[in-house]
Design a protein around this motif. Structure first.
Motif, PDB file in Angstrom:
ATOM      1  N   SER A 231       0.846  -1.199  -0.129  1.00  0.00           N
ATOM      2  CA  SER A 231      -0.028  -0.039  -0.168  1.00  0.00           C
ATOM      3  C   SER A 231       0.831   1.165   0.099  1.00  0.00           C
ATOM      4  CB  SER A 231      -0.702   0.072   1.066  1.00  0.00           C
ATOM      5  OG  SER A 231      -1.511   1.288   1.327  1.00  0.00           O
ATOM      6  N   PRO A 232       0.434   2.202  -0.687  1.00  0.00           N
ATOM      7  CA  PRO A 232       1.201   3.440  -0.869  1.00  0.00           C
ATOM      8  C   PRO A 232       0.951   4.427   0.338  1.00  0.00           C
ATOM      9  CG  PRO A 232      -0.664   3.649  -2.221  1.00  0.00           C
ATOM     10  CD  PRO A 232      -0.684   2.343  -1.797  1.00  0.00           C
ATOM     11  N   SER A 233      -0.192   3.818   1.326  1.00  0.00           N
ATOM     12  CA  SER A 233      -0.187   4.992   2.194  1.00  0.00           C
ATOM     13  C   SER A 233       0.352   4.443   3.527  1.00  0.00           C
ATOM     14  CB  SER A 233      -1.887   4.681   2.735  1.00  0.00           C
ATOM     15  OG  SER A 233      -2.797   5.207   1.690  1.00  0.00           O
ATOM     16  N   VAL A 234       0.671   5.216   4.582  1.00  0.00           N
ATOM     17  CA  VAL A 234       1.503   4.969   5.689  1.00  0.00           C
ATOM     18  C   VAL A 234       0.620   4.162   6.580  1.00  0.00           C
ATOM     19  CG1 VAL A 234       0.878   7.093   6.778  1.00  0.00           C
ATOM     20  CG2 VAL A 234       3.065   5.884   7.282  1.00  0.00           C
ATOM     21  N   LEU A 235       1.240   3.164   7.314  1.00  0.00           N
ATOM     22  CA  LEU A 235       0.238   2.701   8.233  1.00  0.00           C
ATOM     23  C   LEU A 235       0.602   3.191   9.497  1.00  0.00           C
ATOM     24  CD1 LEU A 235       1.460  -1.057   7.669  1.00  0.00           C
ATOM     25  CD2 LEU A 235      -0.582  -0.209   6.941  1.00  0.00           C
ATOM     26  N   HIS A 236       1.699   3.723   9.964  1.00  0.00           N
ATOM     27  CA  HIS A 236       1.794   4.365  11.330  1.00  0.00           C
ATOM     28  C   HIS A 236       2.863   5.514  11.277  1.00  0.00           C
ATOM     29  CE1 HIS A 236      -0.511   1.179  13.346  1.00  0.00           C
ATOM     30  NE2 HIS A 236       0.262   0.435  12.928  1.00  0.00           N
ATOM     31  N   GLU A 237       2.661   6.556  11.639  1.00  0.00           N
ATOM     32  CA  GLU A 237       3.534   7.710  11.790  1.00  0.00           C
ATOM     33  C   GLU A 237       3.999   7.957  13.336  1.00  0.00           C
ATOM     34  OE1 GLU A 237       4.417  12.462  10.418  1.00  0.00           O
ATOM     35  OE2 GLU A 237       2.365  11.683  10.049  1.00  0.00           O
ATOM     36  N   LEU A 238       5.302   7.793  13.246  1.00  0.00           N
ATOM     37  CA  LEU A 238       5.721   7.511  14.595  1.00  0.00           C
ATOM     38  C   LEU A 238       6.322   9.124  14.984  1.00  0.00           C
ATOM     39  CD1 LEU A 238       7.286   4.201  14.337  1.00  0.00           C
ATOM     40  CD2 LEU A 238       4.885   4.497  14.948  1.00  0.00           C
ATOM     41  N   LYS A 239       5.870   9.712  15.994  1.00  0.00           N
ATOM     42  CA  LYS A 239       6.354  11.101  16.393  1.00  0.00           C
ATOM     43  C   LYS A 239       6.677  11.012  17.992  1.00  0.00           C
ATOM     44  CE  LYS A 239       3.323  13.582  13.021  1.00  0.00           C
ATOM     45  NZ  LYS A 239       1.966  14.710  13.046  1.00  0.00           N
ATOM     46  N   GLY A 240       7.530  12.104  18.156  1.00  0.00           N
ATOM     47  CA  GLY A 240       7.849  12.080  19.583  1.00  0.00           C
ATOM     48  C   GLY A 240       9.362  12.387  19.655  1.00  0.00           C
ATOM     49  N   HIS A 241      10.292  12.056  18.652  1.00  0.00           N
ATOM     50  CA  HIS A 241      11.817  12.255  18.671  1.00  0.00           C
ATOM     51  C   HIS A 241      12.027  13.696  18.509  1.00  0.00           C
ATOM     52  CE1 HIS A 241      13.422   8.455  18.608  1.00  0.00           C
ATOM     53  NE2 HIS A 241      12.895   8.041  17.647  1.00  0.00           N
ATOM     54  N   GLU A 242      12.861  14.468  19.143  1.00  0.00           N
ATOM     55  CA  GLU A 242      13.096  15.704  19.054  1.00  0.00           C
ATOM     56  C   GLU A 242      14.368  16.227  18.091  1.00  0.00           C
ATOM     57  OE1 GLU A 242      13.766  17.092  22.991  1.00  0.00           O
ATOM     58  OE2 GLU A 242      11.979  16.509  23.741  1.00  0.00           O
ATOM     59  N   ALA A 243      14.863  15.031  17.496  1.00  0.00           N
ATOM     60  CA  ALA A 243      16.015  15.517  16.558  1.00  0.00           C
ATOM     61  C   ALA A 243      15.819  14.369  15.243  1.00  0.00           C
ATOM     62  CB  ALA A 243      17.263  15.237  17.173  1.00  0.00           C
ATOM     63  N   CYS A 244      16.790  14.670  14.390  1.00  0.00           N
ATOM     64  CA  CYS A 244      16.914  13.629  13.127  1.00  0.00           C
ATOM     65  C   CYS A 244      16.738  12.134  13.575  1.00  0.00           C
ATOM     66  CB  CYS A 244      17.951  13.790  12.224  1.00  0.00           C
ATOM     67  SG  CYS A 244      18.126  15.594  11.508  1.00  0.00           S
ATOM     68  N   VAL A 245      15.639  11.628  13.045  1.00  0.00           N
ATOM     69  CA  VAL A 245      15.786   9.887  13.513  1.00  0.00           C
ATOM     70  C   VAL A 245      16.790   9.350  12.330  1.00  0.00           C
ATOM     71  CG1 VAL A 245      14.296   8.046  13.519  1.00  0.00           C
ATOM     72  CG2 VAL A 245      13.410  10.327  14.207  1.00  0.00           C
ATOM     73  N   ARG A 246      17.943   8.698  12.768  1.00  0.00           N
ATOM     74  CA  ARG A 246      18.964   8.485  11.855  1.00  0.00           C
ATOM     75  C   ARG A 246      18.880   6.874  11.830  1.00  0.00           C
ATOM     76  NH1 ARG A 246      22.822  11.200   9.635  1.00  0.00           N
ATOM     77  NH2 ARG A 246      21.929  13.119  10.925  1.00  0.00           N
ATOM     78  N   CYS A 247      18.275   6.198  12.423  1.00  0.00           N
ATOM     79  CA  CYS A 247      18.352   4.524  12.186  1.00  0.00           C
ATOM     80  C   CYS A 247      17.099   4.044  12.716  1.00  0.00           C
ATOM     81  CB  CYS A 247      19.618   4.059  12.732  1.00  0.00           C
ATOM     82  SG  CYS A 247      19.724   4.279  14.537  1.00  0.00           S
ATOM     83  N   CYS A 248      16.764   2.645  12.079  1.00  0.00           N
ATOM     84  CA  CYS A 248      15.732   1.720  12.739  1.00  0.00           C
ATOM     85  C   CYS A 248      16.010   0.574  12.207  1.00  0.00           C
ATOM     86  CB  CYS A 248      14.420   2.198  12.107  1.00  0.00           C
ATOM     87  SG  CYS A 248      14.666   2.165  10.313  1.00  0.00           S
ATOM     88  N   THR A 249      15.392  -0.439  13.275  1.00  0.00           N
ATOM     89  CA  THR A 249      15.416  -1.909  12.951  1.00  0.00           C
ATOM     90  C   THR A 249      14.126  -2.618  13.463  1.00  0.00           C
ATOM     91  OG1 THR A 249      16.916  -3.548  13.243  1.00  0.00           O
ATOM     92  CG2 THR A 249      16.762  -2.394  14.957  1.00  0.00           C
ATOM     93  N   PHE A 250      13.836  -3.585  13.090  1.00  0.00           N
ATOM     94  CA  PHE A 250      12.605  -4.309  13.472  1.00  0.00           C
ATOM     95  C   PHE A 250      13.222  -5.471  14.414  1.00  0.00           C
ATOM     96  CE2 PHE A 250      10.525  -2.629   9.728  1.00  0.00           C
ATOM     97  CZ  PHE A 250       9.412  -2.329  10.069  1.00  0.00           C
ATOM     98  N   SER A 251      12.226  -6.100  15.437  1.00  0.00           N
ATOM     99  CA  SER A 251      12.634  -7.205  16.316  1.00  0.00           C
ATOM    100  C   SER A 251      12.382  -8.350  15.348  1.00  0.00           C
ATOM    101  CB  SER A 251      11.824  -7.105  17.466  1.00  0.00           C
ATOM    102  OG  SER A 251      10.527  -7.315  17.146  1.00  0.00           O
ATOM    103  N   ARG A 252      13.141  -9.420  16.028  1.00  0.00           N
ATOM    104  CA  ARG A 252      13.006 -10.753  15.091  1.00  0.00           C
ATOM    105  C   ARG A 252      11.633 -11.395  15.153  1.00  0.00           C
ATOM    106  NH1 ARG A 252      18.477 -12.693  15.031  1.00  0.00           N
ATOM    107  NH2 ARG A 252      20.147 -10.838  14.972  1.00  0.00           N
ATOM    108  N   ASN A 253      10.972 -10.916  16.105  1.00  0.00           N
ATOM    109  CA  ASN A 253       9.817 -11.427  16.338  1.00  0.00           C
ATOM    110  C   ASN A 253       8.588 -10.985  15.581  1.00  0.00           C
ATOM    111  OD1 ASN A 253       9.279  -9.392  18.130  1.00  0.00           O
ATOM    112  ND2 ASN A 253       9.204 -10.615  19.869  1.00  0.00           N
ATOM    113  N   ASN A 254       8.934  -9.847  14.985  1.00  0.00           N
ATOM    114  CA  ASN A 254       8.140  -9.155  13.878  1.00  0.00           C
ATOM    115  C   ASN A 254       7.108  -8.451  14.725  1.00  0.00           C
ATOM    116  OD1 ASN A 254       8.214  -8.974  11.180  1.00  0.00           O
ATOM    117  ND2 ASN A 254       6.078  -9.706  10.947  1.00  0.00           N
ATOM    118  N   THR A 255       7.400  -7.961  16.046  1.00  0.00           N
ATOM    119  CA  THR A 255       6.296  -7.015  16.830  1.00  0.00           C
ATOM    120  C   THR A 255       6.769  -5.584  17.055  1.00  0.00           C
ATOM    121  OG1 THR A 255       7.235  -7.976  18.862  1.00  0.00           O
ATOM    122  CG2 THR A 255       5.485  -9.288  17.858  1.00  0.00           C
ATOM    123  N   LEU A 256       8.100  -5.396  17.143  1.00  0.00           N
ATOM    124  CA  LEU A 256       8.701  -4.058  17.871  1.00  0.00           C
ATOM    125  C   LEU A 256       9.548  -3.505  16.688  1.00  0.00           C
ATOM    126  CD1 LEU A 256       9.838  -5.183  21.193  1.00  0.00           C
ATOM    127  CD2 LEU A 256       7.746  -4.138  20.615  1.00  0.00           C
TER     128      LEU A 256
END
Length: 1249
Positions: free
Chosen positions: A1117-1142
């Protein structure tokens, strides 16, 4: 002089000439201003004692009545009471005049009253202490017309008598409050017979002009009664002064409802008498400057002319007016004995610091001993126990409770007895009491009980062990800080070798102590007690000392690092490592890491300290190399020990950033200059501000003292374009040098102090004469930058710094990335060194050997160059940010560096000159293969290395490439490697022999990323442009992925020949790498997409951006599922948990957030607290993240590495790398091995224990 007085002098002349010694008598008469120095000289010129006495009497006979009174009083005070009795009836009557003295405003009335009352004259050398004099006057006024007691108390030699006498030299006080006069009695330590004689003499004095001559009183009661009548009838409203009272029973003889002032060492002496009571406490020490003033008056020199030993003498005298005066009087007679008397004081040889005739005791030790002898026997033993207290330390009551096994109240009662007798001092801070000895009292006790000190130390250690058993004191316990600071001191004093080694070589003790007081004191103890600790083997002590010296900047911070983990980073042969490993194996539930390739790392620095809470702009050694002064953006001046980092001074010195500091040649002063436009001079030992200069109109960039001792000259330069020369003995600028056209950045005296060199933003270096302040030479440095590669006439060349060779023949100048060496005589350019274009030179310093030059660079490093061979001899890595300053020690054996990273590092010159400057770039690739860790790294920019991470051995190294390598990658089967270069070339090579198989000139810009496909036949790459290239290197075919509008940030391979890419244009695209077509196009963010991650099931991906948000998307889907706000600076990296929940995200403020992948809700914020005034928790940006297979632990990279408990968000462990700015972390599938490189080029292969 009255005829009667003259006759008494002539009548008794023979007796006087026979007995008196004139020296001290003349001192009294000079201080009374009745004898001149010229007249004193006439007397001294006579050959014999008798002739000198005759000459003095001849001079007195020519003078007025005051001379007679002064002579009479001098006889009394110098112990000639029988001769004084012969002259008593000749004392002239008191005149009623009120004429002012021309010298100090004392009236004739005051002089007469004091003379007749037997008040001691001013000492020949006298310095004012107006606060205490005024306090005594105030208490005397409080008596009013009522009977009462004023007690002036303090320890022996603190100046009670002199201050009391000075308070009485006040016309208003005597006339308004004591019109009946004053009567001084020197009491001292007396038995009843001695007291009776004192009373008889006093009665005789008071009755001397009475018409009825009475016999002396036969006993104390009779004397008390007669004194009462005299005070009531004849001397109503007079003041009785009892000097040096020891016993309270003595006061009962004077308890006659009159007004009495007492001087005593015993505060409680008036407890036995009734009436109003007032107290004045006389502090035990003079200010340092007052002590110097006394010495200067004794030896008739200006303070600035005193020899170097004068400062040391005053410090050794501990501010005691008595001791300074004793020394001063001795030096007046023996002016060449400065060094001798200093040694006597340092060696506690008090018996040799002998009598000034005006003091009652033969030597200093006698004065203190007599106080102790008054204690009863039990109390003497308790007082002896205090012999082992450390100097300048206030000891909590609880410590002495442990020592004596008593309740608090019992101990306080004993100590109060000492306090009352001025044998001890008490600092009452709220409910807790802290006790301390004056340094002279402690010196006396130490000397007196020298043979018992070891047993006394042993006793306190045994009492400590008995009380705490095998535990260590906890911070909540009263007195715990004393034990952490001084337990080792007592063990060393007791020569308890085993106990001291067990303590000092215990990680538990080190952890507990450094958490409370930091590492510097421990380092000091390793140095101080090395002779005891090294008796079996010095290696262990050296291991622990090095461990603390190199990790001190970490151990001083909060939250406190895990000392076991720090210990595990030590060499395997180190005792620290061995202990840390045992601890780690015992603590099974704690997360610890082994640095398995650490053997190749050599620590080149000797000490790392973190004295400031912001950038450190400047630091310098004292001439003796013992101390370092530093300053910086936190507006403080710090002075600390060069050996241990132990802080000696911390001064909030300016209202803005401090840009430079400098020790005077003798180390007595430190100068600071600041962006607040001020220059300040500080006493380097006391922190007292001596001078503030405010003549610059803009920020002051540099301050430098002259090189020679004896004259204090300071050069300063400023953005106001001026250089100024200051003489510390004057309040205003001595010379101003003007001709620079822009800010002056730096200035330095030549080694002979004849010249000052200055460097300016106007592109010039100028030479000035110190005496004339004339400009002697100017060099246009930008002329040396005019060549084919560099810019035209309007190019700005900022000249940063200069440094003189030791003999003053050469001067080194720094501008941009060049070192220029000039001959001072001819101003010819002798040589130049060009640094890397990637960095500018911040500072330089000549080594005293005139061969080495140290250069501080903006890219976090320092280089050492041999100026004769023009070769780089050392490359010093360690700082994590710009290096502002580099300075050699006076002997050249050490140099220090200061940086934006808040640390100062001390390096050993010989050690760094033997080191290699090999570094790895932060771009690397890692393959975890059959329990082996294989690492492909870029070595010294132009080589590729394959490293076995388990053994730290280089398996393969390529030849140097023609262009620097910018990125690299490994095939999973370890057959091939590929790399991209700054020139835009891509190469594939065979790992077996390092042979290049294929090469392609792919880009016009530097290659940023490259990666093999799963069949290893295709290499995908991106550069600093918007196109991705898919190159089948075996067929030499290339597919171009065009679609992004701005530079590619990175890409990731998906299954089924798909590729995910993200860009500065805010989009994420999915490509078919076979056809080159875009299959999905996501407009993800308004700003740069900084990272993407793909969920383990392949259905979703996340994106993070400079717009401070993260988003979760479905590939469908081209639509965003979740927009995650709250960081106060550039968000530089991300990773998913191996159990597919986090999903975990990290930002540039060091914060990590863990989100629920399904709902987008925030689960945890990992340790968002900041420490040390705003330093990010993660030491900077969070650059990479990875979950464990069970999704319970998260590892992150940034300023260092951290492991987190996913369920709680709490930190499990921190691994502090030597450098910082870790770009990524490679994690093994089983989550047990971690690989990264820091910005210093150091490789870390870590294994979970």
């Amino acid at each position: 002089m009255d005829i009667k007085s003259k006759n008494y002098l002539l009548m008794n002349r023979q007796a006087l000439e026979k007995d008196i010694k004139t020296s001290y008598i003349m001192d009294h008469m000079i201080s009374d201003e009745v004898l001149t120095l010229q007249e004193e000289e006439r007397v001294k010129q006579q050959n014999t004692q008798k002739e000198r006495a005759a000459m003095l009497i001849n001079i007195i006979l020519t003078k007025d009545n005051n001379s007679y009174r002064s002579f009479y009083n001098a006889l009394l005070h110098e112990g000639y009471s029988d001769l004084a009795a012969l002259l008593q009836d000749g004392i002239p009557a008191v005149s009623s005049g009120n004429r002012k003295s021309s010298m100090d405003g004392m009236t004739s009335h005051v002089k007469t009253v004091l003379c007749e009352g037997g008040v001691p004259q001013r000492p020949v050398v006298f310095v004012t202490r107006p606060e205490l004099v005024d306090a005594i006057k105030q208490k005397l006024c409080c008596l009013g017309s009522d009977p009462g007691w004023v007690t002036v108390y303090g320890m022996a030699g603190c100046g009670k008598t002199v201050l009391t006498a000075e308070a009485l030299r006040d016309h208003h006080l005597l006339e308004g409050y004591f019109p009946g006069g004053v009567h001084w009695v020197s009491v001292g330590k007396q038995d009843k017979a001695g007291l009776l004689i004192k009373l008889q003499n006093l009665c005789s004095r008071l009755e001397h002009d009475s018409t009825l001559s009475q016999r002396p009183p036969h006993n104390i009661e009779e004397a008390k009664d007669r004194l009462r009548l005299l005070m009531l009838r004849k001397y109503h409203r007079s003041l009785l002064i009892l000097d040096d009272v020891w016993d309270s029973w003595v006061l009962k003889a004077f308890d006659n409802q009159c007004q009495v002032l007492i001087t005593s060492r015993d505060r409680s002496v008036t407890d036995a008498v009734a009436g109003n009571k007032y107290e004045v406490h006389v502090e035990s020490g003079l200010a340092h400057e007052k002590g110097l003033e006394i010495l200067s008056l004794f030896v008739n020199m200006k303070i600035s002319e005193l020899p170097e030993q004068a400062n040391c003498l005053v410090r050794e005298c501990k501010g005691s007016p008595l001791v300074i005066s004793l020394i001063g009087a001795l030096l007046r007679d023996f002016p060449s004995r400065w060094e001798y008397y200093l040694k006597q004081l340092q060696n506690k040889q008090f018996k040799r610091i002998r009598k000034s005739s005006s003091y009652d005791y033969e030597a200093l030790d006698e004065a203190m001993s007599i106080s102790v002898e008054q204690l009863n026997d039990n109390y003497k033993d308790y007082y002896k126990d205090l012999s082992i207290l450390p100097k300048d330390v206030k000891v909590p009551t609880k410590v002495l409770c442990i020592l004596w096994e008593m309740e608090t109240e019992e101990v306080e009662d004993i100590l109060q007895e000492f306090v009352n007798k001025s044998l001890l001092f008490c600092d009452r801070n709220g409910k807790s009491f802290r006790y301390y000895l004056h340094d002279l009292q402690l010196d006396f006790l130490t000397e007196k009980n020298r043979n018992q000190l070891q047993e006394l130390h042993k006793n306190i250690v045994n009492q400590y062990k008995k009380y705490y058993k095998l535990n260590t004191p906890v911070p909540s316990q009263e007195g715990c800080m004393y034990w952490y600071n001084f337990l080792a001191y007592h063990m060393a004093g007791a020569n308890m070798q085993k106990e001291l080694r067990d303590l000092m070589f215990s990680l538990d003790w080190i952890k507990a102590k450094t958490e409370l007081v930091g590492p510097a004191h421990l380092i000091h103890e390793y140095v101080e007690y090395s002779s005891i600790l090294d008796q079996k083997d010095s290696r262990v002590r050296e291991n622990f000392q090095e461990f603390l010296s190199l990790n001190g900047h970490l151990l001083g911070r909060q939250p406190f690092p895990d000392i076991i983990q720090l210990g595990l980073c030590q060499p395997q042969t180190s005792e620290v490592y061995q202990q840390a490993k045992l601890h780690a194996q015992r603590e099974t539930g704690t997360f610890y890491l082994e640095w398995i390739n650490k053997t190749s790392l050599k620590n080149l620095y000797r000490l790392v300290v973190r004295p400031h809470r912001d950038a450190v702009y400047h630091a310098c050694f004292s001439k003796d190399r013992q101390r370092i002064a530093s300053c910086g953006a936190d507006k403080t001046l710090q002075v600390f020990k060069a050996e241990s980092g132990e802080r000696l001074l911390e001064i909030s010195a300016h209202d803005d950033e401090i840009l430079c500091c400098s020790f005077s040649a003798d180390g007595e002063f430190v100068a600071t200059c600041s962006a607040d436009k001020k220059v300040k001079i500080w006493n380097s030992r006391t922190g007292q501000c001596k001078r503030v200069y405010e003549e610059h109109s803009e920020q002051v960039n540099c301050c430098q003292f002259n090189n020679r001792s004896g004259q204090y000259l300071l050069a300063t330069c400023s953005n106001d374009t001026f250089i100024k020369i200051w003489d510390l003995n004057k309040r205003y600028c001595r010379n101003t040098m003007m001709s620079h056209e822009n800010s002056v950045n730096h200035c330095r005296f030549s080694p002979d102090d004849e010249y000052v060199a200055s460097c300016s933003t106007d592109g010039t270096v100028k030479l000035w004469g110190v005496r004339s302040a004339n400009e002697l030479k100017s060099i246009e440095i930008k002329d040396f930058f005019k060549n084919v590669d560099e810019q035209s006439d309007d190019m700005e060349v900022l000249v940063k710094c200069c440094s003189w060779s030791r003999n003053g023949d050469m001067i080194l100048v720094v501008a941009k990335n060049k070192l220029l060496l000039f001959c001072v005589k001819t101003w010819d350019l002798l040589t130049q060194i060009i640094m890397s274009h990637h960095s500018t030179i911040q500072y330089c310093d000549f080594c005293p050997d005139d061969e080495l030059v140290a250069v501080a660079l903006s890219h976090c490093s320092v280089e050492l160059w041999n100026i004769k061979s023009l070769s780089k001899v050392a490359y010093c890595r360690g700082h994590m940010s710009w290096v502002h300053c580099v300075t050699f020690s006076p002997d050249g054996s050490l140099f220090l560096t200061s940086s934006d990273d808040q640390t100062i590092r001390i390096w050993e010159t010989k050690k760094v000159c033997k080191s290699s400057d090999a570094v790895l770039k932060s771009e690397l690739d890692v393959v975890f293969h059959n329990d082996e860790v294989m690492i492909l790294a870029i070595y010294n920019q132009k080589h590729l290395q394959l490293i076995n991470g388990n053994t730290d051995s280089v398996v393969m190294q390529t030849e140097a490439q023609e262009s620097p390598i910018s990125c690299c990658c490994l095939s999973e089967d370890l057959k091939y490697a590929a790399f991209g270069q700054e020139s835009g070339t891509i190469k594939v090579l065979q790992l077996l022999d390092g042979k290049v198989l294929k090469s392609r000139e792919a880009y016009k810009t530097s290659v940023q990323h490259c990666q093999f496909t799963s069949d290893y036949q295709t290499l995908i790459s991106s550069a600093h442009d918007s196109v991705i290239q898919v190159w089948n290197w075996q067929l030499d075919e290339c597919v171009f992925l065009r679609g992004h509008k701005e530079v590619i940030k990175d890409f990731r391979l998906l299954e089924n020949s798909k590729l995910l890419s993200w860009s500065f244009d805010g989009t994420v695209k999915v490509w078919n790498i076979t056809t080159g077509n875009i299959e999905k196009d996501f407009a993800c963010h308004g700003g740069t997409v900084l990272s993407c991650a793909v969920s383990p099931d392949g259905s979703k991906f996340s994106s993070t951006s400079a717009d401070k948000t993260a988003k979760i998307w479905s590939f469908q889907s081209p639509s965003v599922l979740h927009e995650l706000k709250g960081h106060e600076a550039c968000v530089r990296c991300c990773t998913f948990s191996r159990n597919n929940t986090l999903l975990a995200t990290g930002d540039d403020k060091g914060e990590i957030r863990i989100w629920d992948m399904l709902t987008g809700a925030l689960v945890h914020s990992c340790s968002p607290v900041t420490v040390d005034e705003g330093e990010p928790t993660h030491g900077g940006w969070v650059t990479d993240l990875s979950f464990s297979p069970d999704s319970k632990i998260l590892v992150s990279s940034g300023g260092y590495l951290k492991w987190w408990n996913v369920n709680t968000g709490e930190s499990l462990q921190t691994f502090y790398t030597n450098g910082t700015n870790l770009k990524s972390i490679h994690v093994s599938p089983n989550f047990k091995v971690y690989v990264t490189v820091d910005n210093l080029g150091i490789l870390y292969v870590l294994q979970k224990m």
